[in-house]
Motif scaffolding. Structure first.
Motif, mmCIF file in Angstrom:
data_model
loop_
_atom_site.group_PDB
_atom_site.id
_atom_site.type_symbol
_atom_site.label_atom_id
_atom_site.label_comp_id
_atom_site.label_asym_id
_atom_site.label_seq_id
_atom_site.Cartn_x
_atom_site.Cartn_y
_atom_site.Cartn_z
ATOM 1 N N LYS A 56 75.351 -15.826 26.375
ATOM 2 C CA LYS A 56 73.798 -16.334 26.013
ATOM 3 C C LYS A 56 73.029 -17.020 27.001
ATOM 4 O O LYS A 56 72.109 -16.908 27.680
ATOM 5 C CB LYS A 56 73.821 -17.062 24.776
ATOM 6 N N VAL A 57 73.949 -17.974 27.655
ATOM 7 C CA VAL A 57 73.666 -18.953 28.934
ATOM 8 C C VAL A 57 73.350 -17.834 29.972
ATOM 9 O O VAL A 57 72.284 -17.977 30.878
ATOM 10 C CB VAL A 57 74.530 -19.915 29.322
ATOM 11 N N GLU A 58 74.215 -16.940 30.150
ATOM 12 C CA GLU A 58 74.268 -16.091 31.292
ATOM 13 C C GLU A 58 72.915 -15.204 31.220
ATOM 14 O O GLU A 58 72.420 -14.993 32.369
ATOM 15 C CB GLU A 58 75.482 -15.270 31.484
ATOM 16 N N GLN A 59 72.633 -14.587 30.045
ATOM 17 C CA GLN A 59 71.498 -13.788 29.962
ATOM 18 C C GLN A 59 70.109 -14.681 30.114
ATOM 19 O O GLN A 59 69.101 -14.151 30.558
ATOM 20 C CB GLN A 59 71.344 -13.204 28.416
ATOM 21 N N GLN A 60 70.094 -15.749 29.688
ATOM 22 C CA GLN A 60 68.973 -16.816 29.984
ATOM 23 C C GLN A 60 68.744 -16.976 31.600
ATOM 24 O O GLN A 60 67.552 -16.880 32.021
ATOM 25 C CB GLN A 60 69.301 -18.149 29.177
ATOM 26 N N GLU A 61 69.810 -17.160 32.146
ATOM 27 C CA GLU A 61 69.670 -17.049 33.822
ATOM 28 C C GLU A 61 69.225 -15.854 34.302
ATOM 29 O O GLU A 61 68.294 -15.982 35.331
ATOM 30 C CB GLU A 61 71.140 -17.520 34.111
ATOM 31 N N ILE A 62 69.689 -14.792 33.669
ATOM 32 C CA ILE A 62 69.082 -13.422 34.300
ATOM 33 C C ILE A 62 67.497 -13.304 34.011
ATOM 34 O O ILE A 62 67.060 -12.976 34.780
ATOM 35 C CB ILE A 62 70.294 -12.425 33.505
ATOM 36 N N ASP A 64 71.124 -3.394 32.131
ATOM 37 C CA ASP A 64 69.775 -3.596 31.830
ATOM 38 C C ASP A 64 69.126 -4.273 32.982
ATOM 39 O O ASP A 64 67.934 -4.050 33.009
ATOM 40 C CB ASP A 64 69.612 -4.474 30.482
ATOM 41 N N THR A 65 69.714 -5.209 33.682
ATOM 42 C CA THR A 65 69.153 -5.693 34.852
ATOM 43 C C THR A 65 68.441 -4.821 35.706
ATOM 44 O O THR A 65 67.515 -5.004 36.246
ATOM 45 C CB THR A 65 70.056 -6.778 35.505
ATOM 46 N N TYR A 66 69.429 -3.996 36.411
ATOM 47 C CA TYR A 66 68.937 -3.158 37.114
ATOM 48 C C TYR A 66 67.738 -2.108 36.645
ATOM 49 O O TYR A 66 66.835 -1.923 37.387
ATOM 50 C CB TYR A 66 69.971 -2.067 37.544
ATOM 51 N N THR A 71 65.454 -15.399 33.489
ATOM 52 C CA THR A 71 64.612 -16.366 34.101
ATOM 53 C C THR A 71 64.495 -15.872 35.882
ATOM 54 O O THR A 71 63.443 -15.829 36.304
ATOM 55 C CB THR A 71 65.370 -17.818 34.307
ATOM 56 N N ALA A 72 65.611 -15.352 36.207
ATOM 57 C CA ALA A 72 65.621 -14.941 37.743
ATOM 58 C C ALA A 72 64.679 -13.722 37.817
ATOM 59 O O ALA A 72 63.989 -13.373 38.686
ATOM 60 C CB ALA A 72 66.892 -14.546 38.100
ATOM 61 N N ILE A 73 64.711 -12.654 36.941
ATOM 62 C CA ILE A 73 63.860 -11.589 36.511
ATOM 63 C C ILE A 73 62.279 -12.031 36.495
ATOM 64 O O ILE A 73 61.502 -11.552 37.149
ATOM 65 C CB ILE A 73 64.248 -10.661 35.667
ATOM 66 N N GLU A 74 62.183 -12.993 35.769
ATOM 67 C CA GLU A 74 60.612 -13.483 35.542
ATOM 68 C C GLU A 74 60.169 -14.029 36.971
ATOM 69 O O GLU A 74 58.968 -13.788 37.236
ATOM 70 C CB GLU A 74 60.791 -14.657 34.401
ATOM 71 N N ASN A 75 60.847 -14.734 37.532
ATOM 72 C CA ASN A 75 60.522 -15.320 38.717
ATOM 73 C C ASN A 75 60.248 -14.162 39.772
ATOM 74 O O ASN A 75 59.423 -14.337 40.390
ATOM 75 C CB ASN A 75 61.463 -15.972 39.347
ATOM 76 N N ILE A 118 74.302 -12.557 38.981
ATOM 77 C CA ILE A 118 74.878 -13.346 37.934
ATOM 78 C C ILE A 118 75.870 -12.589 36.951
ATOM 79 O O ILE A 118 76.863 -12.815 36.760
ATOM 80 C CB ILE A 118 73.729 -13.789 36.928
ATOM 81 N N SER A 119 75.511 -11.179 36.792
ATOM 82 C CA SER A 119 76.175 -10.136 36.361
ATOM 83 C C SER A 119 76.068 -8.705 36.798
ATOM 84 O O SER A 119 74.943 -8.078 36.367
ATOM 85 C CB SER A 119 76.082 -10.418 34.687
ATOM 86 N N LYS A 120 77.073 -8.302 37.952
ATOM 87 C CA LYS A 120 76.559 -7.169 38.543
ATOM 88 C C LYS A 120 76.908 -5.800 37.365
ATOM 89 O O LYS A 120 76.419 -4.742 37.759
ATOM 90 C CB LYS A 120 77.614 -7.049 39.617
#
Length: 376
Positions: free
Chosen positions: A39-45, A80-82, A47-51, A74-76
């Motif tokens: 959950k913490v990891e997803q929050q960090e992802i 969903d990140t890509y 936040t980074a995407i929002e920035n 954070i999680s290669k």
């Protein structure tokens, strides 16, 4: 001293509590820790995407890129990140950045098959880079190795891989060569016009058994010639007569054939005045087609599918006996090819060159898949 005693006392209490935990309690604790960390990891992802989105809106592309790359780091493996980053780039008309992100996903081994489709869909939106060149017949000329192209409004140098880089400079006409710039997903087309200084068509030097004329010139107007092989899409049943190169510069030389089995093999062999050959599954016959051998570049992602019997014969891979076809690395396929050529087993009527029987899949003049088979 008092702090040390207090820390020791707290440690003893925690140890006693841990010893008292049941196996199920420990499992739940570990599971909760994993969920919490995720959950913490997803929050960090997020936040980074929002920035990154914020800076993209402001057209500060360098900072946007840094935040997006931080989200990926954070999680290669997070597909969903890509996708989120790709969609945002496409929304803002930054196709080259979207292409770069999807290539990064493929390099990281994330959902590769679907990402390749995403990559292809982006490639299809890019304009083909068209170049034109005029030379005189007989003039030395080599296709360019690189070209300037526009990437998100900036000029960059792209390295070209040509489907066929052999220039036919002794024949008047217009020759079209195709290639691609893999790094930026661009297709390249070069129209080479070859002129004769005397306005005559130069005929290729071919032996004429009837009159033995050589280097004959002709006053006929120049024809337009298109190198269709550069854009050929389809399959070829053939012998691979040359397999060379490493990594991103592999080349296959192909000689097309016709393949017949059973009664049809006996019939076709008889037509040519030859005998059908034997193999474990029965009779077969291969007819060598007219025409020259053709050279093709191999795609970086080309899969190599090899029959089990062939791999077993070459002792390259240990497989379960029930496996009929198996995907191998290009290096192993190349090793199998060399071993078979050294064995000199291609005893085919009318065909003296060493080679390997294969079905080759070609798209836009580039080899995209190879199925190598054992006939013996």
């Amino acid at each position: 001293m008092l702090k040390r005693i207090l820390a020791l006392f707290v440690g003893i209490i925690i140890s006693i509590n841990c010893i008292a935990c049941t196996g199920a309690d420990k499992e739940n604790i570990l599971l909760n820790d994993v969920k919490s960390q995720s959950k913490v990891e997803q929050q960090e992802i997020n936040t980074a995407i929002e920035n990154g989105n914020k800076y993209l809106e402001e057209k500060n592309y360098d900072k946007a890129r840094k935040w997006y790359e931080k989200a990926i780091s954070i999680s290669k493996a997070n597909v969903d990140t890509y996708k989120k980053i790709e969609d945002k780039y496409l929304e803002k008309g930054r196709s080259d950045d979207a292409y770069r992100i999807i290539r990064l996903a493929i390099d990281n081994g994330v959902d590769v098959e679907n990402m390749k489709k995403e990559l292809k869909s982006i490639e299809d939106t890019f304009d083909v880079i068209v170049m034109n060149k005029v030379i005189y017949a007989g003039e030395d000329y080599q296709l360019p190795n690189e070209v300037l192209l526009d990437v998100n409004g900036s000029k960059v140098t792209g390295k070209i891989k040509w489907n066929n880089n052999k220039v036919k400079n002794n024949v008047v006409g217009v020759f079209t060569y195709g290639g691609n710039i893999a790094q930026y997903g661009r297709k390249v087309m070069l129209n080479l016009e070859i002129k004769d200084k005397n306005n005559n068509v130069i005929v290729e030097n071919k032996k004429n058994d009837k009159d033995d004329k050589k280097n004959e010139t002709n006053s006929v107007q120049s024809d337009t010639y298109v190198d269709e092989k550069s854009y050929f899409t389809g399959t070829k049943l053939c012998y691979i007569t040359k397999f060379e190169g490493k990594e991103y510069n592999r080349v296959l030389v192909l000689k097309e054939v016709e393949f017949y089995e059973g009664e049809e093999a006996i019939k076709q062999a008889s037509v040519d005045g030859n005998d059908a050959l034997d193999r474990k599954l029965g009779k077969y016959y291969i007819r060598i087609n007219d025409g020259d051998e053709e050279e093709y570049y191999v795609s970086e992602e080309c899969p190599w599918i090899v029959s089990y019997d062939l791999i077993k014969y070459c002792n390259n891979v240990s497989l379960v006996a029930s496996t009929f076809f198996y995907g191998v690395s290009c290096e192993i396929a190349q090793g199998i090819y060399r071993k078979q050529c050294e064995a000199d087993e291609w005893n085919v009527p009318g065909f003296s060159s060493k080679g390997m029987f294969a079905k080759v899949y070609i798209e836009n003049g580039v080899v995209e898949k190879v199925e190598m088979q054992d006939l013996y």
